[in-house]
Structures are given as structure tokens and as C-alpha cells.
Write a protein that holds these residues in place. Structure first.
Motif, PDB file in Angstrom:
ATOM      1  N   VAL A   4       0.825  -1.218   0.000  1.00  0.00           N
ATOM      2  CA  VAL A   4       0.000   0.000   0.000  1.00  0.00           C
ATOM      3  C   VAL A   4       0.859   1.267   0.000  1.00  0.00           C
ATOM      4  CG1 VAL A   4      -1.728   1.327   1.264  1.00  0.00           C
ATOM      5  CG2 VAL A   4      -1.998  -1.150   1.014  1.00  0.00           C
ATOM      6  N   PRO A   5       1.861   1.396   0.898  1.00  0.00           N
ATOM      7  CA  PRO A   5       2.711   2.593   0.836  1.00  0.00           C
ATOM      8  C   PRO A   5       3.416   2.747  -0.507  1.00  0.00           C
ATOM      9  CG  PRO A   5       3.049   1.428   2.903  1.00  0.00           C
ATOM     10  CD  PRO A   5       2.232   0.530   2.031  1.00  0.00           C
ATOM     11  N   THR A   6       3.819   1.628  -1.107  1.00  0.00           N
ATOM     12  CA  THR A   6       4.466   1.676  -2.419  1.00  0.00           C
ATOM     13  C   THR A   6       3.542   2.289  -3.463  1.00  0.00           C
ATOM     14  OG1 THR A   6       5.794  -0.290  -1.922  1.00  0.00           O
ATOM     15  CG2 THR A   6       5.516   0.281  -4.246  1.00  0.00           C
ATOM     16  N   ALA A   7       2.267   1.882  -3.422  1.00  0.00           N
ATOM     17  CA  ALA A   7       1.295   2.426  -4.371  1.00  0.00           C
ATOM     18  C   ALA A   7       1.122   3.927  -4.168  1.00  0.00           C
ATOM     19  CB  ALA A   7      -0.046   1.709  -4.213  1.00  0.00           C
ATOM     20  N   TYR A   8       1.055   4.353  -2.919  1.00  0.00           N
ATOM     21  CA  TYR A   8       0.918   5.784  -2.626  1.00  0.00           C
ATOM     22  C   TYR A   8       2.142   6.566  -3.109  1.00  0.00           C
ATOM     23  CZ  TYR A   8      -3.293   5.642   0.330  1.00  0.00           C
ATOM     24  OH  TYR A   8      -4.581   5.537   0.799  1.00  0.00           O
ATOM     25  N   VAL A   9       3.337   6.032  -2.850  1.00  0.00           N
ATOM     26  CA  VAL A   9       4.569   6.724  -3.245  1.00  0.00           C
ATOM     27  C   VAL A   9       4.676   6.819  -4.765  1.00  0.00           C
ATOM     28  CG1 VAL A   9       7.091   6.561  -3.274  1.00  0.00           C
ATOM     29  CG2 VAL A   9       5.858   6.210  -1.136  1.00  0.00           C
ATOM     30  N   ARG A  10       4.361   5.712  -5.444  1.00  0.00           N
ATOM     31  CA  ARG A  10       4.417   5.722  -6.911  1.00  0.00           C
ATOM     32  C   ARG A  10       3.401   6.728  -7.480  1.00  0.00           C
ATOM     33  NH1 ARG A  10       6.339   0.660  -9.064  1.00  0.00           N
ATOM     34  NH2 ARG A  10       5.525   1.311 -11.082  1.00  0.00           N
ATOM     35  N   LYS A  11       2.250   6.784  -6.864  1.00  0.00           N
ATOM     36  CA  LYS A  11       1.231   7.753  -7.290  1.00  0.00           C
ATOM     37  C   LYS A  11       1.734   9.173  -7.071  1.00  0.00           C
ATOM     38  CE  LYS A  11      -3.536   9.258  -6.413  1.00  0.00           C
ATOM     39  NZ  LYS A  11      -4.769   9.048  -5.610  1.00  0.00           N
ATOM     40  N   GLY A  12       2.304   9.422  -5.902  1.00  0.00           N
ATOM     41  CA  GLY A  12       2.829  10.744  -5.588  1.00  0.00           C
ATOM     42  C   GLY A  12       3.915  11.165  -6.553  1.00  0.00           C
ATOM     43  N   ALA A  13       4.822  10.240  -6.883  1.00  0.00           N
ATOM     44  CA  ALA A  13       5.919  10.550  -7.804  1.00  0.00           C
ATOM     45  C   ALA A  13       5.377  10.915  -9.187  1.00  0.00           C
ATOM     46  CB  ALA A  13       6.868   9.363  -7.894  1.00  0.00           C
ATOM     47  N   ALA A  14       4.360  10.183  -9.632  1.00  0.00           N
ATOM     48  CA  ALA A  14       3.764  10.468 -10.941  1.00  0.00           C
ATOM     49  C   ALA A  14       3.111  11.848 -10.947  1.00  0.00           C
ATOM     50  CB  ALA A  14       2.736   9.392 -11.288  1.00  0.00           C
ATOM     51  N   LEU A  15       2.446  12.190  -9.852  1.00  0.00           N
ATOM     52  CA  LEU A  15       1.791  13.494  -9.759  1.00  0.00           C
ATOM     53  C   LEU A  15       2.818  14.629  -9.657  1.00  0.00           C
ATOM     54  CD1 LEU A  15      -1.106  12.454  -7.358  1.00  0.00           C
ATOM     55  CD2 LEU A  15      -1.367  13.267  -9.718  1.00  0.00           C
ATOM     56  N   MET A  16       3.936  14.377  -8.981  1.00  0.00           N
ATOM     57  CA  MET A  16       5.009  15.378  -8.925  1.00  0.00           C
ATOM     58  C   MET A  16       5.530  15.652 -10.328  1.00  0.00           C
ATOM     59  SD  MET A  16       5.926  16.621  -5.864  1.00  0.00           S
ATOM     60  CE  MET A  16       7.707  16.865  -5.747  1.00  0.00           C
ATOM     61  N   LYS A  17       5.710  14.595 -11.090  1.00  0.00           N
ATOM     62  CA  LYS A  17       6.205  14.739 -12.464  1.00  0.00           C
ATOM     63  C   LYS A  17       5.233  15.555 -13.304  1.00  0.00           C
ATOM     64  CE  LYS A  17       8.124  12.005 -16.270  1.00  0.00           C
ATOM     65  NZ  LYS A  17       8.420  10.623 -16.752  1.00  0.00           N
ATOM     66  N   ALA A  18       3.941  15.402 -13.003  1.00  0.00           N
ATOM     67  CA  ALA A  18       2.899  16.140 -13.731  1.00  0.00           C
ATOM     68  C   ALA A  18       2.683  17.534 -13.143  1.00  0.00           C
ATOM     69  CB  ALA A  18       1.593  15.358 -13.696  1.00  0.00           C
ATOM     70  N   LYS A  19       3.486  17.882 -12.112  1.00  0.00           N
ATOM     71  CA  LYS A  19       3.410  19.175 -11.433  1.00  0.00           C
ATOM     72  C   LYS A  19       2.063  19.394 -10.724  1.00  0.00           C
ATOM     73  CE  LYS A  19       6.826  21.357 -14.474  1.00  0.00           C
ATOM     74  NZ  LYS A  19       7.910  21.062 -13.516  1.00  0.00           N
ATOM     75  N   ASP A  20       1.422  18.310 -10.359  1.00  0.00           N
ATOM     76  CA  ASP A  20       0.198  18.386  -9.557  1.00  0.00           C
ATOM     77  C   ASP A  20       0.620  18.197  -8.100  1.00  0.00           C
ATOM     78  OD1 ASP A  20      -2.234  18.217  -8.323  1.00  0.00           O
ATOM     79  OD2 ASP A  20      -3.054  16.651  -9.629  1.00  0.00           O
ATOM     80  N   PHE A  21       1.174  19.260  -7.522  1.00  0.00           N
ATOM     81  CA  PHE A  21       1.829  19.148  -6.222  1.00  0.00           C
ATOM     82  C   PHE A  21       0.862  18.937  -5.058  1.00  0.00           C
ATOM     83  CE2 PHE A  21       4.694  21.954  -8.808  1.00  0.00           C
ATOM     84  CZ  PHE A  21       5.644  20.978  -9.051  1.00  0.00           C
ATOM     85  N   VAL A  22      -0.318  19.511  -5.150  1.00  0.00           N
ATOM     86  CA  VAL A  22      -1.296  19.341  -4.062  1.00  0.00           C
ATOM     87  C   VAL A  22      -1.706  17.881  -3.934  1.00  0.00           C
ATOM     88  CG1 VAL A  22      -3.628  19.917  -3.288  1.00  0.00           C
ATOM     89  CG2 VAL A  22      -2.148  21.709  -4.204  1.00  0.00           C
ATOM     90  N   ASN A  23      -2.040  17.259  -5.054  1.00  0.00           N
ATOM     91  CA  ASN A  23      -2.458  15.858  -5.013  1.00  0.00           C
ATOM     92  C   ASN A  23      -1.274  14.921  -4.768  1.00  0.00           C
ATOM     93  OD1 ASN A  23      -5.323  16.005  -5.344  1.00  0.00           O
ATOM     94  ND2 ASN A  23      -4.997  16.593  -7.469  1.00  0.00           N
ATOM     95  N   ALA A  24      -0.096  15.345  -5.208  1.00  0.00           N
ATOM     96  CA  ALA A  24       1.106  14.555  -4.912  1.00  0.00           C
ATOM     97  C   ALA A  24       1.334  14.506  -3.407  1.00  0.00           C
ATOM     98  CB  ALA A  24       2.320  15.155  -5.608  1.00  0.00           C
ATOM     99  N   ALA A  25       1.184  15.667  -2.766  1.00  0.00           N
ATOM    100  CA  ALA A  25       1.342  15.722  -1.311  1.00  0.00           C
ATOM    101  C   ALA A  25       0.317  14.832  -0.619  1.00  0.00           C
ATOM    102  CB  ALA A  25       1.203  17.163  -0.823  1.00  0.00           C
TER     103      ALA A  25
END
Length: 311
Positions: free
Chosen positions: A121-142
Motif C-alpha cells: 500500500v505505501p508503495t502504491a501511494y509513493v508511486r502515485k505521488g511521484a507520478a503526480l510530482m512529475k505532472a506538477k500536480d503538487f497538491v495531489n502529490a502531497a
């Protein structure tokens, strides 16, 4: 009476044949799932679930082993599906699958499989966050990193990523908390560098807003995490605006200590000398004018001022 015995025996034989047929059908469904597993895990999962229902309808003593196999392979398959979903960037689907897999595994007494699902589960959250950071969606990445942090608060790397996302999202207060947690959990160098940069930027914004006292507080905080020549220079400038000559001089001196080869070193030394001279600090003024005696830009002015100060 004899006819009754014959009827009962016939019924028992028929029931036995029906049970054998049910068992055979359940085994066939299970085998279909096993064959489908490599090509289509979702379809295989449905077949394993169907096989379990069929086995549970059979005689308990005959179906016990197959029921046990189903109760192991079903959550295993769900975890495998979740892994594929993560690799395919289907993070929300993966999180739902892992939640279901955990519940099923625990319900079936498969604690090892439940533990594996929880660890993913944490891996899925981290991978999701990294993808959102790359897309510059920082609020949802956080928000995604926050999900991971809630499950693994002692993971310094995840706290570091959470802090970075929060900084980019403009939530500095929460970012500080996350980065301090990262520093306390094995990521001290990286976290302190980010914290220093965070407060440096905050100080720069306050300087531009002519909030000198607040700027000095932020910039000193930046230096508490990691000394920055730029922070010292800004502190000096802010102190000058506040009329605090002595504090300004000390900050300029620290600037030169941190970056002795700064391109504007001569300019800063002249500023120190002139500020000290104006403040009546004759010794400091003489010291820094002397440092400039061989400087092409300031030699003439330095010599002139030394002459006046040494009369």
C-alpha cells in the motif's frame, strides 16, 4: 421392507454420484483458473472464487484440501493483480485491490499474504505521488505521499518526498514538520538542505515585502539548518534597513567566511568598511580598507579613507 432398503441404497448411490460430479466440476473450474492465471489474472480470480463456492457445496471431508488451496490462491492472485495495476500506473485501482486482498486474506487466515498486501500500500501511494510530482500536480502529490507517511511514519525517504511536495504546493508549515521527520529518520543531510532553502526563499520574499525583522528571523532559521552565504548577505541588508549597523557588519563578515571567493567580495568589504566608519567603529573600518589597498576598483578610495582615519 426389502424394497425400502433398496430405495434408500439407490438414493445414497445417486447422492454419491452427484457429489462426485460436483467435486469433478469444481476441480475443472479450479484448473481453468490455473490455466488462465498467466494470461488473464482477473478472469482467473473469478474462476477461483467460483471453484471455492463449488467446493464448499461438496462433502467437507472430500473438498477440504481444495478449499484450503482456493483460500490461499484467491488473495495471492489479488495481490498479483494489484502489482500489475501499480506497474500500469493504475494506483487508485491498486489501492482498492490491496484493501480487498487484505480483508480476504485475513478472513481466510492467510496472514502472510495479508502482510504482503499491506506492505504494498505505501508503495502504491509513493508511486502515485511521484507520478503526480512529475505532472506538477503538487497538491495531489502531497496527498498521495501523506497516505504513505500515515502508514510508514519512520520512513525518512517518504517523509522527504512528502516535504518536497508540500513545499511545491506552498504549504511550508506542514513541509517543515515532514522534513524534520525525514531528518530524524536517516535523511538529515537532504532534509536540512531543503529546510534551509525553504526558509531562504521565505526570507527573500519578506525582504522584497520590506518586512525586514520577519525576514531576518526566517533567514536565521535557514542558516540554522545549513549556512548560506546568500542568507547572510540578506540578513546584512535587512539589518542595514533597520539601522542595525553592528549586526549588518557581522552578517557581512559571515557572508565572506562562507563564500570567501564570492565575486562581490571586494564590494562587500568596502560596504563593511564604510558602514563601520559611519558607525564610529574605526578599527573595523581601517581593517577592511586595508584589505582593499591592492584592489583595482577600491584602492584609491580605500587609501583616501585610511588617510583620513589614521590622522
Amino acid at each position: 421392507m426389502k424394497r425400502l432398503f433398496v430405495a434408500v441404497a439407490a438414493f445414497a448411490l445417486a447422492a454419491g454420484i452427484a457429489s462426485a460430479q460436483d467435486m469433478s466440476a469444481a476441480v475443472e473450474t479450479f484448473n481453468m483458473g490455473a490455466q488462465t492465471l498467466e494470461s488473464n489474472k482477473t478472469e482467473a480470480l473469478a474462476q477461483f472464487k467460483s471453484a471455492l463456492t463449488q467446493f464448499e457445496a461438496c462433502a467437507a471431508d472430500e473438498a477440504a484440501d481444495m478449499i484450503a488451496q482456493c483460500k490461499k490462491i484467491i488473495p495471492q492472485t489479488m495481490v498479483s493483480i494489484a502489482k500489475e495495476q501499480i506497474n500500469e500506473s493504475k494506483y487508485d485501482e491498486a489501492l482498492e485491490t490491496l484493501k480487498e486482498a487484505t480483508g480476504v486474506a485475513e478472513g481466510y487466515g492467510q496472514e502472510e499474504i495479508a502482510a504482503e498486501a499491506k506492505e504494498l500500500v505505501p508503495t502504491a501511494y509513493v508511486r502515485k505521488g511521484a507520478a503526480l510530482m512529475k505532472a506538477k500536480d503538487f497538491v495531489n502529490a502531497a496527498a498521495a505521499f501523506k497516505g504513505a507517511v500515515a502508514l510508514t511514519p519512520e520512513d525518512g525517504q517518504t517523509q522527504l518526498l512528502y516535504g518536497q511536495a508540500l513545499m511545491q504546493a506552498g504549504d511550508n508549515d506542514t513541509a517543515v514538520t515532514a522534513l524534520e521527520a525525514a531528518a530524524a529518520n536517516g535523511k538529515e543531510d537532504q532534509a536540512k538542505k531543503l529546510l534551509s532553502n525553504l526558509f531562504l526563499k521565505e526570507g527573500m520574499a519578506l525582504v522584497k515585502a520590506n518586512k525586514s525583522a520577519e525576514a531576518i528571523t526566517a533567514l536565521e532559521k535557514a542558516n540554522s539548518y545549513g549556512e548560506s552565504a546568500n542568507a547572510y548577505k540578506l540578513i546584512a541588508s535587512a539589518n542595514t534597513k533597520l539601522g542595525k549597523s553592528k549586526a549588518a557588519i557581522e552578517a557581512y563578515k559571515k557572508y565572506l567566511e562562507v563564500d570567501p571567493n564570492a565575486k562581490d567580495a571586494a564590494d562587500v568589504m568596502f560596504t563593511i568598511a564604510a558602514t563601520a566608519q559611519k558607525a564610529g567603529d574605526k578599527a573595523t573600518a581601517i581593517e577592511y580598507y586595508k584589505k582593499l589597498s591592492g584592489n583595482a576598483k577600491y584602492a584609491a578610495q580605500a587609501t583616501q579613507q585610511l588617510g583620513a582615519l589614521q590622522k
